[in-house]
Enzyme design. Structure first.
Site, PDB file in Angstrom:
ATOM      1  N   CYS B  17      10.934   5.095   1.100  1.00 31.80           N
ATOM      2  CA  CYS B  17      11.065   6.209   2.025  1.00 31.80           C
ATOM      3  C   CYS B  17       9.801   6.532   2.804  1.00 31.80           C
ATOM      4  O   CYS B  17       9.782   6.478   4.004  1.00 31.80           O
ATOM      5  CB  CYS B  17      11.518   7.445   1.281  1.00 31.80           C
ATOM      6  SG  CYS B  17      13.272   7.432   0.963  1.00 31.80           S
ATOM      7  N   ALA B  48      -7.813  -2.493  14.036  1.00 30.34           N
ATOM      8  CA  ALA B  48      -6.513  -2.222  13.398  1.00 30.34           C
ATOM      9  C   ALA B  48      -5.683  -3.483  13.256  1.00 30.34           C
ATOM     10  O   ALA B  48      -4.521  -3.533  13.609  1.00 30.34           O
ATOM     11  CB  ALA B  48      -5.725  -1.164  14.191  1.00 30.34           C
ATOM     12  N   ASP B  49      -6.299  -4.535  12.761  1.00 27.62           N
ATOM     13  CA  ASP B  49      -5.556  -5.783  12.579  1.00 27.62           C
ATOM     14  C   ASP B  49      -5.043  -5.875  11.149  1.00 27.62           C
ATOM     15  O   ASP B  49      -5.192  -4.966  10.353  1.00 27.62           O
ATOM     16  CB  ASP B  49      -6.424  -6.983  12.970  1.00 27.62           C
ATOM     17  CG  ASP B  49      -5.600  -8.003  13.739  1.00 27.62           C
ATOM     18  OD1 ASP B  49      -4.612  -8.481  13.169  1.00 27.62           O
ATOM     19  OD2 ASP B  49      -5.931  -8.289  14.899  1.00 27.62           O
ATOM     20  N   HIS B 139      -8.060  -3.364 -11.327  1.00 28.87           N
ATOM     21  CA  HIS B 139      -8.457  -2.016 -11.720  1.00 28.87           C
ATOM     22  C   HIS B 139      -7.199  -1.190 -11.937  1.00 28.87           C
ATOM     23  O   HIS B 139      -6.280  -1.222 -11.121  1.00 28.87           O
ATOM     24  CB  HIS B 139      -9.324  -1.391 -10.622  1.00 28.87           C
ATOM     25  CG  HIS B 139      -9.883  -0.068 -11.009  1.00 28.87           C
ATOM     26  ND1 HIS B 139     -10.843   0.067 -11.989  1.00 28.87           N
ATOM     27  CD2 HIS B 139      -9.608   1.181 -10.565  1.00 28.87           C
ATOM     28  CE1 HIS B 139     -11.145   1.358 -12.114  1.00 28.87           C
ATOM     29  NE2 HIS B 139     -10.404   2.058 -11.266  1.00 28.87           N
ATOM     30  N   ASP B 226       2.168  -9.393  10.820  1.00 31.60           N
ATOM     31  CA  ASP B 226       3.320  -9.340   9.918  1.00 31.60           C
ATOM     32  C   ASP B 226       3.937  -7.953  10.010  1.00 31.60           C
ATOM     33  O   ASP B 226       3.262  -6.967  10.298  1.00 31.60           O
ATOM     34  CB  ASP B 226       2.965  -9.727   8.477  1.00 31.60           C
ATOM     35  CG  ASP B 226       1.942  -8.803   7.847  1.00 31.60           C
ATOM     36  OD1 ASP B 226       1.201  -8.128   8.590  1.00 31.60           O
ATOM     37  OD2 ASP B 226       1.898  -8.752   6.612  1.00 31.60           O
TER      38      ASP B 226
END
Lengths: 203, 348
Positions: B17, B48-49, B139, B226
């Site tokens: 959601c 912003a790739d 982690h 993608d």
């Protein structure tokens, strides 16, 4: 009194599911839904419109009041609670049987009646693959008071088979108040059923 | 065993959601930050790739990404596979080769059996192994809601980086996986999706984009990304903004799950789809024949979605044929890069 449903504080898909539950259980002619986010406003509106409701919405601060008024029709079959049925249906085909007449084949109507009755009686031999039986035109006569097929159809319904009876046909034939088995349905339900079924058998 | 009965999607608020922070909100947090400058940083935050790229030498750069989210399916092993395939995808979308991975885990140890975590990690490891990657650590924190993902590092040649920002006029756009996983995840959470559909969509989400990436490597591909949380049009918008070009999409050719189209019209649409539309809707022009539910699908946030590839028009058909030969049956040409209108997306 208009049903009012408070879905504030709920994330998707909960508001749509709550509205669906109310429609299934109470079939209200109208209902009001309170939501507090844009996605819920859009989703509930789309759901109600899809269920043939006329929808209006009012903004009240950061909240929305959605008002739906029924515009005829019933809940589409694929939106009914499917979880238990679907789980059992793994590896099982979905066969839909569409019964379009009170008689099977052409010829003597008395013979045709008997054959169709036998056909309905024998349908259970399809086993779990049988998913939906829809009755249209004079076929709806099998779903009403006085038909010997009613107990056999009730048995199928008890096994989880969906039984649909064409609402327009019941009205046309003045049989609406005599319905004994199955759910009053419309062409959208039937067409959606055809789309979802693996195979459709028309008699 | 009690854990067999736990439906993972019922234990979290977000699932398919709203797991990803709305794009406009993220921009507010990031804009104007004083970022360190380094000439070897070839692809960084401001671009912003899909992944960041850092040059080590003239013929080697590191490509790095991370991705994690709450479960969108009920089965722990499948969730692990999907989260890993999704994280690895960013490396493939840049044209890189993933090499190492680290687990990122938030686990509600007080309410969930630890065997669930083991299944998730096993699922992730399955995909890590398939990708030829080694798991070198991880982690884990205790949290009220389950989350899992990977940080992945790969190699890439500094001259062969495939970013979002190199559309050429005339390029054709190819999408490799069908849209609708966000809507279907919502239907799964609602208990409406049958096992058959859940299995099909799970298979698609666990499928690595590796074969698609290897295949496109042999073609004149100019840009690639993608499709994940911002949806098809959200990620396409990232390619179009500042490109000086426009894009025309033929919605009838875009691969979609038919079940998702049906559920879209019933309002089983994740909040993320509305966020995506609010953020990018302004640069998209829909023809009047594109129905509301198709528009919703085009903004539907995807999990482990396909690659969106811009390739020279002459080679586009051959690339689709080559992708199909690799078993990527749903690959299709979905649109083209046009000169005008500049930096707008036309959907027909």
């Amino acid at each position: 009194m208009i049903n009012e449903l408070d879905c504030r504080g709920l994330g998707c898909p909960a508001p749509v599911l709550q509205v669906r539950n109310v429609l299934e259980k109470e079939s209200p002619a109208a209902l009001t839904v309170l939501v507090d986010n844009e996605a819920a406003l859009q989703n509930v509106s789309r759901f109600l419109e899809h269920q043939n409701f006329l929808v209006t919405a009012e903004r009240e601060g950061g909240e929305f009041r959605i008002i739906g008024t029924r515009n005829g029709g019933v809940i589409a079959p694929e939106m009914r609670s499917q979880t238990p049925v679907e789980k059992e249906r793994v590896g099982v085909k979905k066969i839909m049987v569409l019964i379009t007449s009170a008689h099977m084949g052409h010829g003597d109507d008395g013979l045709g009646d008997m054959l169709m009755f036998n056909f309905i009686k024998t349908l259970k031999e399809m086993g779990p693959d049988l998913w939906l039986v829809a009755f249209v035109n004079s076929g709806v006569s099998f779903t009403v008071e006085g038909s010997e097929a009613v107990p056999f159809l009730k048995e199928l319904a008890g096994e989880g088979v969906q039984i649909l009876a064409c609402g327009a046909c019941l009205v046309y034939l003045h049989l609406m108040d005599k319905l004994q088995v199955g759910e009053v349905s419309n062409m959208l339900d039937i067409v959606t059923g055809m789309k979802l079924a693996d195979s459709v058998i028309t008699i | 065993m009690t854990h067999e009965k736990i439906r993972l999607t019922q234990t979290v608020k977000g699932a398919g959601c709203a797991a990803k922070l709305a794009p406009g909100v993220l921009d507010k947090a990031l804009c104007g930050l004083d970022l360190p400058v380094d000439p070897n940083l070839l692809v960084g935050l401001e671009r912003a790739d899909d992944a960041g790229v850092y040059r080590v030498s003239n013929d080697l750069a590191l490509v790095q990404t991370l991705d994690f989210f709450p479960p969108m399916v009920d089965d722990p092993y499948s969730f692990g596979q999907i989260a890993a395939a999704n994280a690895l995808s960013d490396i493939y979308a840049m044209g890189g080769v993933p090499k190492t991975a680290m687990n990122i885990v938030a686990f509600p140890a007080k309410t969930m059996d630890i065997s669930i975590l083991r299944s998730i990690i096993e699922g992730g490891l399955d995909k890590i192994r398939e990708a030829g990657v080694v798991l070198i650590g991880g982690h884990t924190v205790e949290d009220s809601e389950l989350k899992y993902g990977l940080s992945v590092t790969g190699y890439i040649h500094p001259d062969r980086i495939l970013t979002k920002k190199n559309l050429l006029i005339g390029d054709l756009l190819i999408l490799t996986k069908p849209l609708g996983t966000g809507i279907i995840a919502t239907a799964i959470k609602a208990g409406l999706a049958g096992q058959d559909l859940t299995d099909r969509v799970t298979l698609a989400m666990t499928t690595l984009n590796r074969d698609a990436a290897l295949t496109m490597d042999e073609f004149p591909v100019h840009a690639c990304t993608d499709i994940t949380g911002f949806g098809f049009l959200g990620h396409l918008a990232e390619m179009v903004v500042d490109s000086g070009k426009g894009v025309r999409i033929r919605s009838a050719n875009v691969p979609m799950y038919p079940e998702a189209i049906e559920w879209a019209s019933m309002g089983l649409i994740p909040a993320g789809a509305y966020n995506n539309r609010n953020f990018r809707g302004a640069i998209v022009d829909f023809s009047s024949n594109v129905s509301q539910r198709i528009q919703d699908l085009l903004f539907d946030p995807q999990t482990s979605g396909g690659l969106l590839i811009a390739v020279a028009a002459m080679e586009a058909e051959s690339l689709v044929t080559a992708l199909k030969a690799k078993g990527i049956d749903t690959a299709a040409i979905v649109g083209e890069v046009i000169s005008e209108p500049v930096e707008r997306i036309i959907v027909e």
